[in-house]
Scaffold this active site. Structure first.
Site, PDB file in Angstrom:
ATOM      1  CG  ASP A 137      30.173  86.104  77.432  1.00 43.49           C
ATOM      2  OD1 ASP A 137      30.817  85.522  76.535  1.00 43.49           O
ATOM      3  OD2 ASP A 137      30.667  86.412  78.536  1.00 43.49           O
ATOM      4  CE1 TYR A 257      39.685  84.724  80.757  1.00 45.02           C
ATOM      5  CE2 TYR A 257      37.518  84.298  81.694  1.00 45.02           C
ATOM      6  CZ  TYR A 257      38.351  84.426  80.593  1.00 45.02           C
ATOM      7  OH  TYR A 257      37.840  84.238  79.328  1.00 45.02           O
ATOM      8  CE  LYS A 286      36.881  81.822  77.651  1.00 42.60           C
ATOM      9  NZ  LYS A 286      35.798  82.784  77.336  1.00 42.60           N
TER      10      LYS A 286
END
Length: 365
Positions: A137, A257, A286
């Site tokens: 992506d 993140y 993730k």
């Protein structure tokens, strides 16, 4: 004939009124033939029957509450009871009172796995229970980067390495060759932002679960960047997608993140973000590697959803990447989600083979 039919309906309704009396009933819609029992059978099948409908039971699509049953939502909607081995169908009628249980059982036995279970199973190695995911992506954020610029030719090469799944936006996923999709699952990414704005880490929703279902995706993914003013907007988007995933039986991967930090220096912040993503309904989380097996183990321990290690920036040393992967797996990671480090490798299929050998190894020692 009409009079006979009306007479039959009257007799049936009269029988139900006599059986039920003035007690309150709950129904769930379905098909099949009627089987009923009195209080002894009700206790045998369901245990102690409540005198009022439990408030936590969600309404079905007709707006009428589902019957009480100590089992998963599927069985609550159907009126069957998994604990008692009741093999009810996907849309059974059920009537429940203090003294009477009336079931309607379709002829077909129910399948044990839900759609979400089956989709999740496609993402994991059948023996190891871990996964090698490959995001593709990145060009939305970064443009046509090396390794993904000539996408059609490079897709063929990357898919030859047989990652467990690829993660991409709708446009690229539509270009995945049909034969490749049989061995590699697809995850539709539902959020985006570009570096052209100067704030590419801020993501907005660009799709929904319904479109992913129509596309034939096995899961969806959403990115959340913590530590920025737009954090709450991205958390709201994640929660909205999680609600859609629950409705459609679609697994959800959250890409977590934290802005402005080195993960190796602030693993507790990565752990916080991972836990928040799991709390909001993510099935897989993730996160970037935190620099050591010990610190990554704290991230894994604090997150009840499976954690996969992100790849991050391209590296000059593939051996160092493999060492990080091995340490993350030893800390309890459920696999890896590595993109550019594979795509910009001189031999991406060999890089994927290396990852498969580590991630799906039976012994990580």
């Amino acid at each position: 004939m009409l009079i006979d039919g009306l007479s039959l309906l009257w007799r049936q309704s009269n029988w139900l009124r006599q059986a039920v009396g003035n007690q309150r009933c709950w129904f769930a819609r379905g098909n099949g033939g009627i089987a009923c029992s009195a209080a002894r059978a009700a206790r045998r099948w369901h245990g102690s029957m409540p005198s009022a409908a439990p408030s936590h039971l969600p309404p079905d699509r007709s707006g009428i509450s589902a019957p009480p049953c100590p089992s998963i939502g599927r069985h609550r909607r159907t009126g069957s009871c998994a604990a008692a081995g009741c093999q009810s169908g996907a849309q059974a009628w059920s009537l429940v009172t203090d003294s009477l249980v009336v079931h309607v059982h379709p002829k077909e036995a129910q399948m044990e796995a839900t759609g979400r279970d089956r989709r999740l199973r496609r993402l994991w190695g059948s023996v190891s229970g871990r996964t090698v995911l490959m995001p593709i992506d990145q060009p939305v954020t970064m443009g046509p980067i090396a390794g993904l610029d000539a996408i059609d030719a490079q897709l063929t090469r990357l898919l030859a390495g047989a990652p467990n799944a690829i993660i991409g936006h709708r446009g690229v996923l539509r270009r995945v060759p049909a034969e490749a999709a049989r061995s590699t699952s697809v995850v539709m990414h539902l959020s985006a932002g570009t570096a052209l704005s100067g704030r590419g880490h801020v993501k907005k929703l660009t799709g929904d679960v319904v479109e992913a279902v129509q596309l034939g995706a096995d899961a969806v993914s959403v990115q959340v960047t913590f530590g920025v003013p737009e954090e709450t907007d991205m958390l709201h988007d994640l929660a909205q997608v999680a609600a859609g995933c629950s409705r459609w039986g679609m697994p959800l991967l959250a890409m977590v993140y934290v802005a402005g930090i080195d993960p190796a220096e602030a693993p507790e912040k990565i752990a916080h973000g991972a836990r928040a993503a799991a709390e909001l309904g993510s099935d897989i989380v993730k996160v970037p590697y935190t620099g050591s097996a010990d610190s990554f183990a704290t991230v894994v321990a604090g997150c009840f959803a499976p954690v996969v290690m992100a790849g991050g920036e391209p590296s000059d040393s593939w051996e160092d990447v493999l060492l990080d992967v091995k340490d993350a797996l030893s800390a309890g990671a459920a696999g890896v989600c590595i993109g550019r480090k594979v795509q910009q490798h001189s031999a991406p299929d060999e890089a994927l083979a290396d990852l498969h050998a580590l991630v799906h190894a039976n012994n990580l020692g």
